[in-house]
Design an enzyme around this catalytic site. Structure first.
Site, PDB file in Angstrom:
ATOM      1  N   LYS A 159     -84.404  38.725 -69.852  1.00 64.45           N
ATOM      2  CA  LYS A 159     -83.643  39.130 -68.811  1.00 64.45           C
ATOM      3  C   LYS A 159     -84.173  38.982 -67.215  1.00 64.45           C
ATOM      4  CE  LYS A 159     -79.756  42.856 -67.403  1.00 64.45           C
ATOM      5  NZ  LYS A 159     -79.340  42.477 -67.212  1.00 64.45           N
TER       6      LYS A 159
HETATM    7  N1  PPE Z   1     -75.140  39.487 -70.629  1.00 62.30           N
HETATM    8  C1  PPE Z   1     -75.296  39.200 -68.739  1.00 62.30           C
HETATM    9  C2  PPE Z   1     -75.242  38.239 -68.640  1.00 62.30           C
HETATM   10  C3  PPE Z   1     -75.871  40.530 -68.853  1.00 62.30           C
HETATM   11  O1  PPE Z   1     -76.455  40.202 -67.431  1.00 62.30           O
HETATM   12  C4  PPE Z   1     -75.800  41.968 -69.428  1.00 62.30           C
HETATM   13  C5  PPE Z   1     -75.921  43.275 -69.073  1.00 62.30           C
HETATM   14  C6  PPE Z   1     -75.235  41.907 -70.563  1.00 62.30           C
HETATM   15  C7  PPE Z   1     -75.170  40.243 -71.192  1.00 62.30           C
HETATM   16  C8  PPE Z   1     -75.444  42.683 -71.620  1.00 62.30           C
HETATM   17  O2  PPE Z   1     -76.094  43.234 -71.921  1.00 62.30           O
HETATM   18  P1  PPE Z   1     -76.663  45.485 -72.490  1.00 62.30           P
HETATM   19  O3  PPE Z   1     -76.162  45.760 -70.642  1.00 62.30           O
HETATM   20  O4  PPE Z   1     -77.708  45.471 -72.336  1.00 62.30           O
HETATM   21  O5  PPE Z   1     -75.141  45.537 -72.869  1.00 62.30           O
HETATM   22  N2  PPE Z   1     -76.024  42.796 -67.264  1.00 62.30           N
HETATM   23  C9  PPE Z   1     -76.801  44.074 -66.064  1.00 62.30           C
HETATM   24  C10 PPE Z   1     -76.689  43.373 -64.525  1.00 62.30           C
HETATM   25  C11 PPE Z   1     -75.987  43.643 -64.109  1.00 62.30           C
HETATM   26  C12 PPE Z   1     -76.150  43.543 -62.502  1.00 62.30           C
HETATM   27  O6  PPE Z   1     -74.352  43.359 -61.459  1.00 62.30           O
HETATM   28  O7  PPE Z   1     -77.199  43.864 -62.150  1.00 62.30           O
HETATM   29  C13 PPE Z   1     -76.393  45.622 -66.418  1.00 62.30           C
HETATM   30  O8  PPE Z   1     -74.776  45.196 -67.357  1.00 62.30           O
HETATM   31  O9  PPE Z   1     -76.581  46.628 -66.520  1.00 62.30           O
END
Ligand code: PPE
Length: 305
Positions: A159
């Site tokens: 991330k």
């Molecule tokens: N793909 C991406 C690209 C992504 O950023 C997230 C989370 C996910 C999948 C899902 O991952 P998880 O949260 O572990 O289920 N995106 C984060 C950031 C959002 C933002 O705009 O800032 C979040 O959901 O916290």
């Protein structure tokens, strides 16, 4: 607008919100190599507050640091404790937690030399990520003109702040065109993920989601897979194309911020009945029971404040 809270944890200290500032020569601001997490804390049915899968989020934070070669000056335990402490001092019973690590000032140029690695944790209240009514009615997604990262261009399992330039561009494009979210295809043209979510489809009672090859290993994605399997709903992790998406009976996005958001339309094609389908609704209800401490089967996922 993020609603201000009293304090922000920065480099080991809880300081007033307005003092959490950085210098303009902060290396990450110029070159984008920072890492972050997004974690939610829920107010449970019994009045206690619980952070959802804190351990997995802290582990991923350290994995991102390892991939990005950022030497974090804190242990996993210290970061986990700091997440809890920041929520507590701000009096938040429910909210979003954003740990971020970045390279501070010192050398300029892409070689960061021995610039310090700094860590901050911010907490705030965050409602439905994809807008009011998104969780209940579902959203409209559009295939983006921007391709998701190639695995040797950006590190897709980390991330990393800079990875999100691609997300911001895709999201802006989707909103400008009148949609709620961007659907990103991978470099080979297969469906990968949303700008900030993983994606699932349902057809004939079988759930399918993208394999982990070139996407962020979502913690909500993993939770949904485990919850579905515990309810005997079959789940396969397999690549699929956008036309398979168009003909799915149900589509939904998952993410910490987005939780489980139904998708009712993709590229102007109605999905199923044009409203959240039965499996999506079942998983959504089960997920909220889990995060709010009502389902004891997954209680090890909850870290009470
Ligand atoms: N793909 C991406 C690209 C992504 O950023 C997230 C989370 C996910 C999948 C899902 O991952 P998880 O949260 O572990 O289920 N995106 C984060 C950031 C959002 C933002 O705009 O800032 C979040 O959901 O916290």
């Amino acid at each position: 607008m993020v609603q201000k809270t009293e304090r922000i944890w920065m480099d080991g200290r809880l300081i007033p919100w307005d003092e959490a500032k950085v210098h303009v020569l902060t290396h990450t601001l110029h070159y984008g190599l920072g890492i972050f997490e997004g974690i939610r804390c829920y107010l449970c049915h019994d009045g206690r507050s619980a952070i959802f899968r804190l351990k997995e989020h802290v582990d991923r934070f350290f994995d991102s640091a390892q991939i990005g070669e950022l030497k974090l000056p804190f242990s996993k335990r210290e970061i986990a404790e700091a997440c809890k402490e920041t929520l507590r001092v701000n009096g938040l019973k429910e909210g979003y937690i954003r740990p971020i690590a970045f390279i501070g000032e010192g050398a300029m140029g892409v070689y960061p030399a021995d610039n310090p690695v700094r860590v901050a944790i911010v907490t705030w209240t965050w409602g439905a990520y994809l807008g009011d009514g998104a969780l209940e009615r579902g959203i409209r997604a559009k295939t983006s003109s921007f391709t998701r990262h190639h695995v040797n261009v950006m590190m897709t399992k980390a991330k990393i702040s800079g990875n999100y330039v691609n997300s911001v561009m895709a999201k802006r494009e989707a909103i400008k065109l009148g949609y709620d979210e961007a659907l990103m295809l991978d470099t080979e043209g297969y469906v990968s993920e949303g700008s900030g979510e993983n994606i699932f489809i349902v057809k004939n009672g079988v759930i399918k989601t993208t394999p982990l090859t070139s996407i962020l290993p979502g913690i909500t994605r993993d939770s949904v897979i485990q919850i579905a399997r515990s309810r005997k709903v079959p789940v396969v992790e397999e690549r699929f194309t956008r036309d398979e998406l168009y003909t799915a009976h149900e589509v939904f996005f998952t993410g910490t911020a987005a939780e489980i958001t139904p998708v009712r339309e993709v590229d102007d094609r109605q999905i199923g009945e044009g409203k959240p389908g039965p499996i999506t609704r079942e998983l959504q209800a089960a997920f909220f029971d889990v995060v709010k401490g009502k389902n004891l089967e997954f209680q090890e996922w909850l870290d009470y404040l």
